[in-house]
Write an enzyme that holds these catalytic residues in place. Structure first.
Site, PDB file in Angstrom:
ATOM      1  N   THR A 112       0.845  -1.197   0.000  1.00 32.88           N
ATOM      2  CA  THR A 112       0.000   0.000   0.000  1.00 32.88           C
ATOM      3  C   THR A 112       0.879   1.245   0.000  1.00 32.88           C
ATOM      4  O   THR A 112       1.772   1.374   0.829  1.00 32.88           O
ATOM      5  CB  THR A 112      -0.940  -0.019   1.222  1.00 32.88           C
ATOM      6  OG1 THR A 112      -1.889  -1.063   1.031  1.00 32.88           O
ATOM      7  CG2 THR A 112      -1.672   1.304   1.401  1.00 32.88           C
ATOM      8  N   GLN A 127      -3.945  -7.507  -6.380  1.00 28.37           N
ATOM      9  CA  GLN A 127      -4.514  -7.969  -5.115  1.00 28.37           C
ATOM     10  C   GLN A 127      -5.890  -7.349  -4.908  1.00 28.37           C
ATOM     11  O   GLN A 127      -6.046  -6.127  -4.869  1.00 28.37           O
ATOM     12  CB  GLN A 127      -3.603  -7.629  -3.928  1.00 28.37           C
ATOM     13  CG  GLN A 127      -4.075  -8.392  -2.681  1.00 28.37           C
ATOM     14  CD  GLN A 127      -3.348  -8.014  -1.420  1.00 28.37           C
ATOM     15  OE1 GLN A 127      -3.199  -6.842  -1.115  1.00 28.37           O
ATOM     16  NE2 GLN A 127      -2.918  -9.007  -0.658  1.00 28.37           N
ATOM     17  N   HIS A 163      -7.131 -11.136  -1.418  1.00 28.74           N
ATOM     18  CA  HIS A 163      -6.534 -10.749  -0.130  1.00 28.74           C
ATOM     19  C   HIS A 163      -7.344 -11.386   1.007  1.00 28.74           C
ATOM     20  O   HIS A 163      -8.379 -10.872   1.409  1.00 28.74           O
ATOM     21  CB  HIS A 163      -6.528  -9.228   0.004  1.00 28.74           C
ATOM     22  CG  HIS A 163      -5.625  -8.706   1.091  1.00 28.74           C
ATOM     23  ND1 HIS A 163      -5.161  -9.489   2.132  1.00 28.74           N
ATOM     24  CD2 HIS A 163      -5.097  -7.464   1.294  1.00 28.74           C
ATOM     25  CE1 HIS A 163      -4.391  -8.747   2.925  1.00 28.74           C
ATOM     26  NE2 HIS A 163      -4.333  -7.518   2.435  1.00 28.74           N
ATOM     27  N   ASN A 191      -4.361 -10.346   6.941  1.00 35.22           N
ATOM     28  CA  ASN A 191      -4.133  -9.068   7.622  1.00 35.22           C
ATOM     29  C   ASN A 191      -5.358  -8.392   8.236  1.00 35.22           C
ATOM     30  O   ASN A 191      -5.427  -7.165   8.311  1.00 35.22           O
ATOM     31  CB  ASN A 191      -3.411  -8.094   6.680  1.00 35.22           C
ATOM     32  CG  ASN A 191      -2.010  -8.589   6.364  1.00 35.22           C
ATOM     33  OD1 ASN A 191      -1.482  -9.455   7.066  1.00 35.22           O
ATOM     34  ND2 ASN A 191      -1.399  -8.065   5.304  1.00 35.22           N
ATOM     35  N   TYR A 225      -8.474  -8.077   7.290  1.00 35.00           N
ATOM     36  CA  TYR A 225      -9.501  -7.455   6.455  1.00 35.00           C
ATOM     37  C   TYR A 225     -10.712  -8.396   6.308  1.00 35.00           C
ATOM     38  O   TYR A 225     -10.770  -9.447   6.947  1.00 35.00           O
ATOM     39  CB  TYR A 225      -8.900  -7.033   5.114  1.00 35.00           C
ATOM     40  CG  TYR A 225      -7.789  -6.024   5.329  1.00 35.00           C
ATOM     41  CD1 TYR A 225      -8.075  -4.782   5.912  1.00 35.00           C
ATOM     42  CD2 TYR A 225      -6.474  -6.323   5.028  1.00 35.00           C
ATOM     43  CE1 TYR A 225      -7.056  -3.858   6.157  1.00 35.00           C
ATOM     44  CE2 TYR A 225      -5.447  -5.409   5.269  1.00 35.00           C
ATOM     45  CZ  TYR A 225      -5.749  -4.177   5.834  1.00 35.00           C
ATOM     46  OH  TYR A 225      -4.747  -3.275   6.094  1.00 35.00           O
ATOM     47  N   ARG A 251      -3.899 -14.858  -0.634  1.00 31.31           N
ATOM     48  CA  ARG A 251      -2.953 -14.524   0.435  1.00 31.31           C
ATOM     49  C   ARG A 251      -3.578 -14.821   1.796  1.00 31.31           C
ATOM     50  O   ARG A 251      -4.736 -14.452   2.052  1.00 31.31           O
ATOM     51  CB  ARG A 251      -2.557 -13.052   0.377  1.00 31.31           C
ATOM     52  CG  ARG A 251      -1.251 -12.799   1.156  1.00 31.31           C
ATOM     53  CD  ARG A 251      -0.695 -11.445   0.879  1.00 31.31           C
ATOM     54  NE  ARG A 251       0.732 -11.374   1.207  1.00 31.31           N
ATOM     55  CZ  ARG A 251       1.323 -10.291   1.706  1.00 31.31           C
ATOM     56  NH1 ARG A 251       0.620  -9.198   1.929  1.00 31.31           N
ATOM     57  NH2 ARG A 251       2.618 -10.292   1.959  1.00 31.31           N
ATOM     58  N   ASN A 305      -4.197  -5.487  12.417  1.00 33.53           N
ATOM     59  CA  ASN A 305      -5.536  -4.896  12.370  1.00 33.53           C
ATOM     60  C   ASN A 305      -6.496  -5.541  13.367  1.00 33.53           C
ATOM     61  O   ASN A 305      -7.665  -5.774  13.062  1.00 33.53           O
ATOM     62  CB  ASN A 305      -6.091  -4.965  10.934  1.00 33.53           C
ATOM     63  CG  ASN A 305      -5.349  -4.023  10.011  1.00 33.53           C
ATOM     64  OD1 ASN A 305      -5.133  -2.860  10.365  1.00 33.53           O
ATOM     65  ND2 ASN A 305      -4.910  -4.506   8.866  1.00 33.53           N
ATOM     66  N   GLY A 319       8.707  -7.372   0.380  1.00 33.86           N
ATOM     67  CA  GLY A 319       7.865  -6.187   0.394  1.00 33.86           C
ATOM     68  C   GLY A 319       8.691  -4.928   0.442  1.00 33.86           C
ATOM     69  O   GLY A 319       9.168  -4.423  -0.583  1.00 33.86           O
ATOM     70  N   ARG A 320       8.935  -4.426   1.666  1.00 31.53           N
ATOM     71  CA  ARG A 320       9.604  -3.125   1.811  1.00 31.53           C
ATOM     72  C   ARG A 320      10.931  -3.010   1.064  1.00 31.53           C
ATOM     73  O   ARG A 320      11.214  -1.934   0.517  1.00 31.53           O
ATOM     74  CB  ARG A 320       9.732  -2.789   3.295  1.00 31.53           C
ATOM     75  CG  ARG A 320       8.380  -2.318   3.855  1.00 31.53           C
ATOM     76  CD  ARG A 320       8.371  -2.223   5.365  1.00 31.53           C
ATOM     77  NE  ARG A 320       8.528  -3.540   5.982  1.00 31.53           N
ATOM     78  CZ  ARG A 320       8.408  -3.775   7.282  1.00 31.53           C
ATOM     79  NH1 ARG A 320       8.146  -2.778   8.102  1.00 31.53           N
ATOM     80  NH2 ARG A 320       8.554  -4.994   7.754  1.00 31.53           N
TER      81      ARG A 320
HETATM   82  C1  8OZ Z   1      -0.115  -1.184   5.243  1.00 27.04           C
HETATM   83  C2  8OZ Z   1      -0.872  -0.038   5.196  1.00 27.04           C
HETATM   84  C3  8OZ Z   1      -2.130  -0.093   4.674  1.00 27.04           C
HETATM   85  C4  8OZ Z   1      -2.657  -1.279   4.214  1.00 27.04           C
HETATM   86  C5  8OZ Z   1      -2.135  -5.005   4.387  1.00 27.04           C
HETATM   87  C6  8OZ Z   1      -3.221  -3.724   2.674  1.00 27.04           C
HETATM   88  O1  8OZ Z   1      -1.591  -5.018   5.502  1.00 27.04           O
HETATM   89  C7  8OZ Z   1      -2.442  -3.720   3.743  1.00 27.04           C
HETATM   90  C8  8OZ Z   1      -1.899  -2.442   4.267  1.00 27.04           C
HETATM   91  C9  8OZ Z   1      -0.623  -2.385   4.796  1.00 27.04           C
HETATM   92  O2  8OZ Z   1      -2.460  -6.048   3.827  1.00 27.04           O
END
Ligand code: 8OZ
Length: 392
Positions: free
Chosen positions: A52, A125, A201, A204, A206, A253, A261, A344-345
């Site tokens: 993101t 994604q 996705h 994480n 969501y 994923r 979260n 990633g990063r």
């Molecule tokens: C970091 C900031 C905002 C969203 C994830 C889509 O953790 C994200 C996300 C990561 O899967």
């Protein structure tokens, strides 16, 4: 003897103390060799994880710079786009892109064309944030939706800054077909935009993970209770994507024990995710992309047997992620623990990450101040080893 690589030009972005670990040897580790994933042959076993960056317009159209950003990184065996909203309702962060309007599709078309011109492959994604949103990000300012009306701890990233999460509205069973259709239409739009496939996705904290885990799903209808019921939406969303792309162009994923979260922990992650992996294997999808441990954090926050999960999947197409460095990635591939490794990063600050890993060159550090939001700075201006910034 193997041919010697071309001389590497001097580094310009590191101090002299940093410049020595680079060798003139190009690794022949299997990490850098082609791999087949689903119906695609990929140039190497390094994936760019979804990241993101919050640089889209308020209308969810990807930044005009996104084509350059992804094309600069197209040497990855597989690019996975930043999480992309399947619907206005799915949006949970300011300035994230979508794939539900013609303008968004056109914006993504520019991205896929630029990536394909560089010989890259790119999956999108597909994202619905569920309760990890805020009324100010929702059409009509209504509360976001979730399996159950349980407010997460933490703060939403809104256009006006951070705001405490609010209690979501529990989806009614009647709405589920519409939600699944949102996934299908998003996949169809992704295909129209030229994506090579999609990654659902399911990680994480969501929406799909909110349904999976009994910490966030207290429903008593067909969408809650048993593992089969809690996994129903993730599998239906995956089937919707399969109906558009075919199973060999669809990945999923998962993050079995992430606390991200305020996901909470499931009461039996081994059984829950084992069932999900078995079902995904049965469908013959291209890959499972697993986040080991806490997303972006410790890999050992909770015990979990990832090898058993892979066995339950029972197929080729195992992408591992979370905190891998060069040595760990090479070892994971050489020891047969994974088919690909997602970074990633490191890909943000190293557009030529594949080349740097192959040469064992130093990696450029990440500028955290430009991670989310803003424009070109920290997005398309990170140079490659030769000090150059690539244009689209
Ligand atoms: C970091 C900031 C905002 C969203 C994830 C889509 O953790 C994200 C996300 C990561 O899967």
């Amino acid at each position: 003897p193997a041919p010697r690589p071309a001389a590497v030009p001097p580094l310009r972005i590191f101090s002299s103390e940093d410049t020595d670990p680079m060798t003139d040897q190009i690794s022949d580790a299997r990490l850098f060799l082609p791999v087949t994933l689903g119906s695609l042959t990929l140039a190497n076993r390094i994936a760019m994880a979804p990241l993101t960056r919050s640089r889209a317009g308020a209308d969810g159209v990807p930044s005009p710079l996104a084509a350059t950003y992804y094309a600069q990184r197209a040497a990855a065996g597989l690019l996975i786009t930043e999480a992309t909203n399947i619907s206005a309702e799915g949006r949970g962060y300011a300035w994230t892109p979508g794939i539900f309007t013609p303008e968004q599709v056109a914006g993504w078309k520019a991205v896929t064309q630029a990536v394909h011109a560089r010989g890259g492959r790119i999956f999108m994604q597909l994202w619905h944030t569920g309760r990890i949103s805020h009324p100010s990000l929702q059409p009509g300012g209504v509360p976001p939706v979730a399996p159950s009306a349980i407010r997460p701890e933490g703060q939403a990233f809104t256009e006006a800054g951070f705001a405490p999460f609010e209690t979501p509205r529990a989806l009614s069973a009647d709405e589920m077909p519409r939600l699944i259709e949102d996934y299908r239409r998003a996949a169809e739009n992704a295909k129209a935009a030229g994506l090579d496939g999609v990654e659902v996705h399911g990680a994480n904290g969501y929406l799909l993970e909110q349904f999976l885990r009994d910490a966030t799903n207290t429903r008593t209808d067909d969408w809650g209770g048993s593992i089969e019921n809690r996994a129903r939406l993730l599998l239906a969303a995956t089937d919707a994507a399969i109906s558009v792309f075919g199973a060999d162009r669809v990945g999923v994923r998962l993050s079995p024990v992430t606390p991200a979260n305020d996901a909470g922990q499931d009461s039996d992650p081994a059984a829950l995710y084992g069932y999900v992996a078995t079902e995904l294997g049965r469908r013959g999808i291209a890959f499972i992309h697993v986040i080991e441990g806490a997303t972006g954090g410790p890999r050992d926050n909770q015990p979990f047997d990832y090898a058993a999960l892979r066995k339950a999947f029972g197929r080729h197409g195992w992408i591992v992620n979370n905190g891998y460095d060069r040595a760990a990635a090479i070892a994971a591939i050489d020891e047969g623990r994974a088919d690909m490794v997602a970074f990633g990063r490191p890909f943000i600050s190293n557009p030529d990450l594949v080349d740097r890993l192959r040469r064992n060159a130093p990696l450029a550090p990440l500028d955290r101040d430009t991670l989310y939001g803003g424009g070109a700075k920290g997005y398309v201006d990170y140079p490659t080893l030769d000090g150059r910034v690539a244009a689209a």
